[in-house]
Design an enzyme around this catalytic site. Structure first.
Site, PDB file in Angstrom:
ATOM      1  N   LYS A   1       4.113   4.216  -9.146  1.00  0.00           N
ATOM      2  CA  LYS A   1       3.991   4.882 -10.440  1.00  0.00           C
ATOM      3  C   LYS A   1       2.885   5.934 -10.407  1.00  0.00           C
ATOM      4  CE  LYS A   1       3.919   2.432 -14.304  1.00  0.00           C
ATOM      5  NZ  LYS A   1       3.430   1.667 -15.492  1.00  0.00           N
TER       6      LYS A   1
ATOM      7  N   GLU B   1      -2.083   0.850  -0.637  1.00  0.00           N
ATOM      8  CA  GLU B   1      -1.187   0.312   0.379  1.00  0.00           C
ATOM      9  C   GLU B   1       0.039   1.204   0.554  1.00  0.00           C
ATOM     10  OE1 GLU B   1      -3.118  -3.272  -1.727  1.00  0.00           O
ATOM     11  OE2 GLU B   1      -2.330  -1.295  -2.261  1.00  0.00           O
TER      12      GLU B   1
ATOM     13  N   GLY C   1       4.891  -2.586 -13.555  1.00  0.00           N
ATOM     14  CA  GLY C   1       5.431  -2.679 -12.206  1.00  0.00           C
ATOM     15  C   GLY C   1       6.342  -3.868 -11.999  1.00  0.00           C
ATOM     16  N   ARG C   2       5.956  -5.034 -12.522  1.00  0.00           N
ATOM     17  CA  ARG C   2       6.755  -6.235 -12.291  1.00  0.00           C
ATOM     18  C   ARG C   2       8.033  -6.251 -13.112  1.00  0.00           C
ATOM     19  NH1 ARG C   2       1.943  -7.093 -14.599  1.00  0.00           N
ATOM     20  NH2 ARG C   2       1.697  -8.205 -16.572  1.00  0.00           N
TER      21      ARG C   2
ATOM     22  N   GLU D   1       1.084 -12.944 -12.673  1.00  0.00           N
ATOM     23  CA  GLU D   1       0.388 -11.717 -13.058  1.00  0.00           C
ATOM     24  C   GLU D   1       0.421 -11.551 -14.573  1.00  0.00           C
ATOM     25  OE1 GLU D   1       0.218  -8.216 -10.207  1.00  0.00           O
ATOM     26  OE2 GLU D   1       1.457  -7.362 -11.796  1.00  0.00           O
TER      27      GLU D   1
ATOM     28  N   HIS E   1      13.228 -31.126   3.058  1.00  0.00           N
ATOM     29  CA  HIS E   1      12.660 -31.612   4.316  1.00  0.00           C
ATOM     30  C   HIS E   1      11.238 -31.112   4.500  1.00  0.00           C
ATOM     31  CE1 HIS E   1      16.583 -33.154   5.722  1.00  0.00           C
ATOM     32  NE2 HIS E   1      17.049 -32.167   4.968  1.00  0.00           N
TER      33      HIS E   1
ATOM     34  N   LYS F   1      -9.285  -4.564  -5.738  1.00  0.00           N
ATOM     35  CA  LYS F   1      -8.971  -3.228  -5.227  1.00  0.00           C
ATOM     36  C   LYS F   1     -10.218  -2.355  -5.187  1.00  0.00           C
ATOM     37  CE  LYS F   1      -4.155  -2.737  -6.775  1.00  0.00           C
ATOM     38  NZ  LYS F   1      -3.256  -1.945  -7.645  1.00  0.00           N
TER      39      LYS F   1
END
Length: 553
Positions: free
Chosen positions: A210, A216, A271-272, A357, A388, A516
């Site tokens: 955005k 990153e 974002g999510r 978040e 398992h 950050k």
């Protein structure tokens, strides 16, 4: 001044639920089933192509009524209406949260800052349609005229987790032979290994950010750009091989991306929640725009169900309030997401970000410290593999761990009796969580195997399973673009409802920012010099020295 929301734990509705919890404390769920032959039918609801069996919960009609009374006392219906109207439900940032507008079929008008949001969304979908058609028809090609064979989507968080989930989940609906790769981690291994698998002549890069400043994403994009130029020998070709989805068009152009290849993002989409926007381009390229629109239609169907269904018959509301019940009245600290479908293997990862978040907050919207717990730890994995591994903790551990079992009634890959086996495992695990095994049952089982009384007494306690572990079973006829869209939207709305009850801002994420910013101050010390006026601590200083020594800096 004390607000009504600050006093949540003192409300009559909260006190009523506390009393309900005390009454159910020693009452096994197994007894609730034995005393109510219609229980499974009464605690079963449908919506938007999904079905929810919530009968295996520590639940009675009184509890369900009390949970809905709590929701109404928190004015859930008013908050829900405000969300859909585009009011500034993201209080700390002063923004709407209009992810629902991204899947609106264009039948409404929502004006934000003088702009018709629905019209903008429709225009972007039309641009996506054109772009996807050009790539799939091979009328849009790479700089040498060869068709694209690979798409590398570079993003992180919501720009990565949602699209990755959907590209995996909708493999049966592929519309092309394009291979889709995702790069999120700043660990150089991921971008290097991805680039080693693709050809610069036939690779399309999507930069998903955005702000076009997420470190990153930006650093990985720079590496991809340098790799592309080095191998193609053609810097101008960046314009035809790199696309961007961003709100920062100027930064994308400076990077070398053609303005016509920049798709918009808006500040009213977190974002999510961005999967439904042009962030979903890698999904659209893989399954085609018709299927992408079907994904949006499924999510919109869940939006409609959430907006219109009575609270007691409303899937997101019921699931949210059951989560409140266990988190705040029974002390559950975690919540397991258990999809019994290989295509849904990344669903727990996506829901981790969505829920944790959104709900990882410690103050109310008024800035006052919470006097109760907010969101639990979300975890899980694909069934039956987990049986398992970590299911042992659910069955015989000391913690209460509610779970959602998610399974389609039909499979895309009918082979032998595999799907029946899978479904049996799903039902067996949820039944074992509910019913357990008593000491008497364990003794009888061991006696039937021929054990001596002494051996039975030694081993029987180890085979006891207390049961009474709550779970939901969420089903769809088949995993399709529509039902997947509804499933993801269901959890979005579930998270929103819980935020309303806790009076937290579900749409900000200030906690993400601190690490950050500290990382930005540490990076120069790692690369250049360990001398700085920046306030630090001895542990950080020592680890910086170790890094610089190991890398001979």
């Amino acid at each position: 001044m004390t607000t009504p929301h600050t006093a949540l734990t003192s409300t009559p509705e909260w006190q009523r639920l506390t009393a309900c919890r005390e009454r159910l404390q020693s009452r096994p769920m197994k007894d609730l089933f034995e005393g109510d032959p219609e229980r499974a039918k009464r605690y079963f609801i449908d919506g938007a192509g999904l079905s929810l069996d919530f009968s295996r919960n520590r639940l009675t009609d009184d509890v369900l009524e009390a949970l809905m009374a709590l929701a109404r006392s928190r004015k859930l219906e008013d908050h829900r209406a405000a969300l859909f109207r585009g009011e500034k439900v993201n209080v700390t940032e002063g923004r709407p949260a209009l992810h629902t507008a991204l899947r609106n079929p264009g039948t409404e008008t929502i004006v934000i800052n003088g702009q018709d949001v629905i019209a903008e969304v429709s225009a972007t979908l039309a641009r996506m349609d054109t772009f996807v058609q050009e790539v799939l028809s091979q009328s849009r090609t790479g700089y040498t005229g060869k068709a694209f064979t690979d798409v590398v989507s570079i993003g992180i968080g919501g720009s990565f987790l949602g699209p990755k989930l959907v590209t995996e989940a909708l493999q049966p609906y592929r519309a092309s032979d394009l291979r889709c790769h995702y790069v999120a981690n700043i660990d150089g291994t991921e971008i290097c290994e991805t680039l080693a698998r693709v050809n610069p002549e036939t690779t399309l890069f999507l930069v998903q950010s955005k702000s076009f400043a997420t470190r990153e994403t930006l650093e990985n994009s720079k590496v991809a750009r340098e790799w592309f130029i080095e191998r193609s020998g053609n810097e101008q070709a960046v314009a035809s091989h790199f696309m961007a989805v961003t709100a920062n068009k100027a930064a994308a152009q400076k990077f070398g991306i053609d303005p016509g290849n920049v798709f918009p993002m808006w500040d009213w989409v977190g974002g999510r929640y961005s999967l439904w926007s042009a962030i979903g381009l890698p999904v659209a390229l893989m399954i085609g725009m018709n299927n992408f629109r079907a994904l949006l239609a499924g999510a919109h169907a869940m939006d409609t169900h959430f907006r219109d269904a009575p609270l007691e018959k409303n899937l997101p509301v019921v699931m949210a309030m059951l989560g409140i019940w266990y988190n705040n009245f029974w002390g559950a600290e975690t919540y397991a997401i258990l999809p019994y479908d290989h295509y849904l293997r990344s669903l727990p990862d996506h829901l981790q970000q969505l829920d944790m978040e959104s709900s990882g907050k410690r103050v109310t919207q008024h800035g006052e410290a919470l006097k109760y717990h907010s969101g639990p730890v979300i975890w899980g994995g694909v069934g039956a593999n987990g049986q398992h591994a970590y299911h042992q903790l659910i069955h015989q551990g000391t913690r209460l761990i509610p779970a959602d079992f998610i399974i389609p009634l039909q499979t895309h890959n009918p082979v032998a009796t595999h799907h029946a086996d899978l479904f049996a495992n799903c039902l067996g695990q949820s039944r074992a969580m509910m019913a357990g095994k008593t000491l008497e049952d364990a003794r009888a089982e061991l006696a039937s195997s021929g054990m001596t009384e002494k051996e039975i007494e030694r081993l029987a306690p180890h085979k006891v399973i207390l049961g009474n572990q709550p779970s939901n079973t969420l089903m769809m006829k088949k995993l399709t673009p529509e039902t997947l869209g509804a499933l993801i939207a269901l959890y979005e709305h579930r998270t929103f409802v819980q935020g309303v009850i806790w009076d937290i801002d579900s749409f900000d994420q200030w906690g993400v920012e601190l690490g950050k910013k500290l990382g930005e101050t540490i990076l120069p010390r790692l690369l250049e010099s360990d001398k700085t006026d920046e306030a630090s601590d001895s542990a950080t200083d020592n680890l910086i020295e170790l890094f610089r020594s190991a890398n001979r800096l």
